[in-house]
Design an enzyme around this catalytic site. Structure first.
Site, PDB file in Angstrom:
ATOM      1  CB  CYS A 116      -1.012   0.047   1.116  1.00 46.52           C
ATOM      2  SG  CYS A 116      -1.669  -1.415   1.264  1.00 46.52           S
ATOM      3  CG  HIS A 256      -3.365   3.346   3.075  1.00 45.54           C
ATOM      4  ND1 HIS A 256      -3.771   2.965   1.849  1.00 45.54           N
ATOM      5  CD2 HIS A 256      -3.357   2.202   3.654  1.00 45.54           C
ATOM      6  CE1 HIS A 256      -3.970   1.851   1.623  1.00 45.54           C
ATOM      7  NE2 HIS A 256      -3.685   1.127   2.840  1.00 45.54           N
ATOM      8  CG  ASN A 286      -6.831  -0.889   1.495  1.00 42.03           C
ATOM      9  OD1 ASN A 286      -6.176  -0.344   0.636  1.00 42.03           O
ATOM     10  ND2 ASN A 286      -6.556  -1.604   2.543  1.00 42.03           N
TER      11      ASN A 286
HETATM   12  O1  UT7 Z   1      -4.120  -1.680   3.780  1.00 45.21           O
HETATM   13  C1  UT7 Z   1      -2.822  -1.915   4.292  1.00 45.21           C
HETATM   14  C2  UT7 Z   1      -3.016  -2.096   5.829  1.00 45.21           C
HETATM   15  N1  UT7 Z   1      -4.214  -2.654   6.327  1.00 45.21           N
HETATM   16  C3  UT7 Z   1      -5.070  -2.307   7.179  1.00 45.21           C
HETATM   17  O2  UT7 Z   1      -4.517  -1.286   7.917  1.00 45.21           O
HETATM   18  C4  UT7 Z   1      -6.381  -2.889   7.822  1.00 45.21           C
HETATM   19  C5  UT7 Z   1      -6.137  -2.837   9.221  1.00 45.21           C
HETATM   20  N2  UT7 Z   1      -7.109  -3.533  10.076  1.00 45.21           N
HETATM   21  C6  UT7 Z   1      -8.475  -3.179   9.926  1.00 45.21           C
HETATM   22  O3  UT7 Z   1      -8.870  -2.376   9.310  1.00 45.21           O
HETATM   23  C7  UT7 Z   1      -9.363  -3.804  10.875  1.00 45.21           C
HETATM   24  O4  UT7 Z   1      -8.907  -4.625  11.885  1.00 45.21           O
HETATM   25  C8  UT7 Z   1     -10.483  -4.754  10.321  1.00 45.21           C
HETATM   26  C9  UT7 Z   1     -11.557  -3.921   9.584  1.00 45.21           C
HETATM   27  C10 UT7 Z   1      -9.857  -5.754   9.288  1.00 45.21           C
HETATM   28  C11 UT7 Z   1     -11.280  -5.596  11.247  1.00 45.21           C
HETATM   29  O5  UT7 Z   1     -11.895  -4.848  12.379  1.00 45.21           O
HETATM   30  P1  UT7 Z   1     -11.647  -5.120  13.855  1.00 45.21           P
HETATM   31  O6  UT7 Z   1     -12.477  -4.101  14.415  1.00 45.21           O
HETATM   32  O7  UT7 Z   1     -10.310  -5.080  14.130  1.00 45.21           O
HETATM   33  O8  UT7 Z   1     -12.469  -6.584  14.297  1.00 45.21           O
HETATM   34  P2  UT7 Z   1     -11.918  -7.841  14.567  1.00 45.21           P
HETATM   35  O9  UT7 Z   1     -11.096  -8.535  13.455  1.00 45.21           O
HETATM   36  O10 UT7 Z   1     -11.409  -7.668  15.963  1.00 45.21           O
HETATM   37  O11 UT7 Z   1     -13.267  -8.634  14.733  1.00 45.21           O
HETATM   38  C12 UT7 Z   1     -14.337  -8.159  15.682  1.00 45.21           C
HETATM   39  C13 UT7 Z   1     -15.287  -9.016  15.198  1.00 45.21           C
HETATM   40  C14 UT7 Z   1     -15.186 -10.851  15.314  1.00 45.21           C
HETATM   41  O12 UT7 Z   1     -16.164 -11.384  15.812  1.00 45.21           O
HETATM   42  P3  UT7 Z   1     -15.940 -11.892  17.585  1.00 45.21           P
HETATM   43  O13 UT7 Z   1     -14.797 -12.773  17.643  1.00 45.21           O
HETATM   44  O14 UT7 Z   1     -15.703 -10.792  18.459  1.00 45.21           O
HETATM   45  O15 UT7 Z   1     -17.400 -12.594  17.588  1.00 45.21           O
HETATM   46  C15 UT7 Z   1     -15.035 -10.823  13.817  1.00 45.21           C
HETATM   47  O16 UT7 Z   1     -15.318 -12.590  13.619  1.00 45.21           O
HETATM   48  O17 UT7 Z   1     -15.950  -8.720  14.085  1.00 45.21           O
HETATM   49  C16 UT7 Z   1     -16.196 -10.307  13.213  1.00 45.21           C
HETATM   50  N3  UT7 Z   1     -15.971  -9.746  11.875  1.00 45.21           N
HETATM   51  C17 UT7 Z   1     -17.396  -9.322  11.130  1.00 45.21           C
HETATM   52  N4  UT7 Z   1     -18.371  -9.526  11.444  1.00 45.21           N
HETATM   53  C18 UT7 Z   1     -19.146  -9.063  10.461  1.00 45.21           C
HETATM   54  C19 UT7 Z   1     -14.962  -9.741  11.107  1.00 45.21           C
HETATM   55  N5  UT7 Z   1     -15.135  -9.477  10.063  1.00 45.21           N
HETATM   56  C20 UT7 Z   1     -16.541  -9.125   9.708  1.00 45.21           C
HETATM   57  C21 UT7 Z   1     -17.528  -8.884   9.039  1.00 45.21           C
HETATM   58  N6  UT7 Z   1     -18.660  -8.785   9.211  1.00 45.21           N
HETATM   59  N7  UT7 Z   1     -16.871  -8.689   7.791  1.00 45.21           N
END
Ligand code: UT7
Length: 329
Positions: A116, A256, A286
C-alpha cells in the site's frame, strides 16, 4: 557547479472500473452486514474490475487521464514506473504491459513492489531519477485489482478491498521543487501479518495452494491496525519536519484509505482536524497502492486542492512498509 534541479508535478489522473459492489451485495454472499462494514471500516462500496480487464488496463486509462491533465504527449515520457501488488503477471512487469499499451517502445519500464505504500515509494524513486539527471519526464502509476486476490468467502478481508488506478507525471524543473520531502520505512519482521502466501517461489502455485486459497490475501487485521496508526503518524510528522513546513501550511492531508478508524486515529495523534483530512474510502474501499494517488486526483478535480497548494500523503501496508511525502500540486 550546476544548479540542483527540482521536480515539477505536471498532472494527475485516475480510473475506476465501472462495476460497483455495495455492502448490501456482500450481505447476500457472506455473513456480514452493511452496519458492521460501515461502522468498523467506513466502506460502503468498492469498484470491481472485469475478468478481461487486468491491472495494466486500469493503469493505462489512469495514465491517459494524467497525460491530458499534464498537457503533454505520451512520447515525452522517458521512464514508466508502476507501483502494484497485483501485477498482470509475475513476469513481465505491469509497467511493460502499460508501456506496450501506450506505444512507448523505447521508455524503460519497471514495477515497484511496496504494497500500500508503493505510490509513495514511487515518488521517491521518480524524484531520485529526475535529480540524478537520468530521466526527465516520468509516468508513475499506482494500480491495483485486489478483487482478484481476495478470498470472497473470508468476511474478515473480502469486505475491505477494491480496484482502481491513479497516475502522476513528474518532470525536471529548474525553478520548482514540488516534492518537498519523502520519508520511507519498512520492517520485514511483520511479513506474516499481511501477506499473499502462494504463487511466488516460497509456495509455487499447485492444486493444493489453490484449494487452500493460499493465492489470496491473508491479514491479521487487529494487529495490522495498531502498527498502521503509529507508523503513519510517525512518518507524517517526520515528512512534515523535513519539508520545513508547519501543519498550518498543509492544505490537505491524504492518508492511505484502509479503514476510517485508522484515518481518524492518525488525525488525532497528529492533532489535525478532520476537515483537513481527505476521505473517499466510503466509495473505493482499500485499493492499496492506488489509494493516495486516486484520492489526490479526486481532490484536485473537485477543487479541494488548487494549483500551488501543499498536500501530505501518508501510507502503510504489507511488509510492513510505510511512507509519507509533502508535495505541491
Ligand atoms: O492496507 C494495508 C493495511 N491494512 C489495514 O490497515 C487494515 C487494518 N485492520 C482493520 O482495518 C481492522 O482490523 C478490520 C476492519 C480488518 C477488522 O476490524 P476490527 O474492529 O479489528 O475487528 P476484529 O477483527 O477484531 O473482529 C471483531 C469481530 C469478530 O467477531 P468476534 O470474534 O468478536 O465474535 C469478527 O469475527 O467482528 C467479526 N467480523 C465481522 N463481522 C461481520 C470480522 N469481519 C466481519 C465482517 N462482518 N465482515
Amino acid at each position: 557547479m550546476d544548479k540542483k534541479v527540482g521536480v515539477k508535478i505536471l498532472g494527475t489522473g485516475s480510473y475506476f472500473p465501472k462495476k460497483i459492489l455495495t455492502n448490501a451485495d456482500l450481505e447476500k454472499t457472506v455473513d456480514t452486514s452493511d452496519e458492521w462494514i460501515s461502522a468498523r471500516t467506513g466502506i460502503r462500496e468498492r469498484r470491481i474490475s472485469e475478468n478481461n480487464e487486468p491491472t495494466s488496463e486500469l493503469a493505462y486509462k489512469a495514465s491517459i487521464d494524467a497525460l491530458e491533465s499534464a498537457g503533454i504527449k505520451s512520447e515525452q515520457i522517458d521512464l514508466i514506473l508502476v507501483a502494484t501488488t497485483t501485477p498482470d503477471m509475475l513476469c513481465p512487469s505491469t509497467a511493460c504491459f502499460l508501456q506496450m499499451k501506450l506505444g512507448l517502445t523505447f521508455a524503460p519500464a519497471f514495477d515497484i513492489s511496496a504494497a500500500c505504500s508503493g505510490f509513495i515509494y514511487g515518488i521517491s524513486v521518480a524524484k531520485a531519477f529526475i535529480e540524478s539527471g537520468l530521466y526527465k519526464t516520468i509516468l508513475l502509476v499506482g494500480a491495483e485489482e485486489l478483487s482478484k486476490v481476495t478470498d470472497w468467502t473470508d468476511r474478515s478481508t473480502c469486505v475491505l478491498f477494491g480496484d482502481g488506478a491513479g497516475a502522476m507525471i513528474l518532470s525536471v524543473s529548474q525553478e520548482n521543487d514540488d516534492v518537498l520531502s519523502v520519508v520511507l520505512g519498512a520492517n520485514g519482521l511483520y511479513s506474516d501479518l499481511l501477506f499473499l502466501p502462494a504463487g511466488g517461489t516460497a509456495h509455487p502455485a499447485t492444486t493444493e495452494t489453490v484449494n487452500k486459497k493460499m493465492h489470496t490475501i491473508k491479514m491479521r487485521g487487529r494487529e495490522v491496525f495498531k502498527v498502521a496508526v503509529s507508523k503513519m503518524a510517525l512518518a507524517a510528522v517526520k515528512a512534515l519536519e523535513l519539508s520545513g513546513k508547519k501543519r498550518k501550511d498543509i492544505k490537505l492531508f491524504i492518508p492511505h484509505q484502509a479503514n476510517m478508524r485508522i484515518i481518524e486515529a492518525v488525525a488525532k495523534k497528529m492533532g489535525i482536524p478532520m476537515d483537513k483530512i481527505f476521505v473517499n474510502i466510503h466509495k473505493t474501499g482499500n485499493i492499496s497502492t492506488a489509494t493516495t494517488i486516486t484520492a489526490l486526483d479526486e481532490a484536485v478535480k473537485t477543487g479541494k486542492l488548487q494549483k500551488g497548494d501543499l498536500v501530505e500523503l501518508v501510507a502503510f501496508g504489507g511488509g510492513f512498509t510505510w511512507g509519507a511525502t509533502v508535495i505541491r500540486v
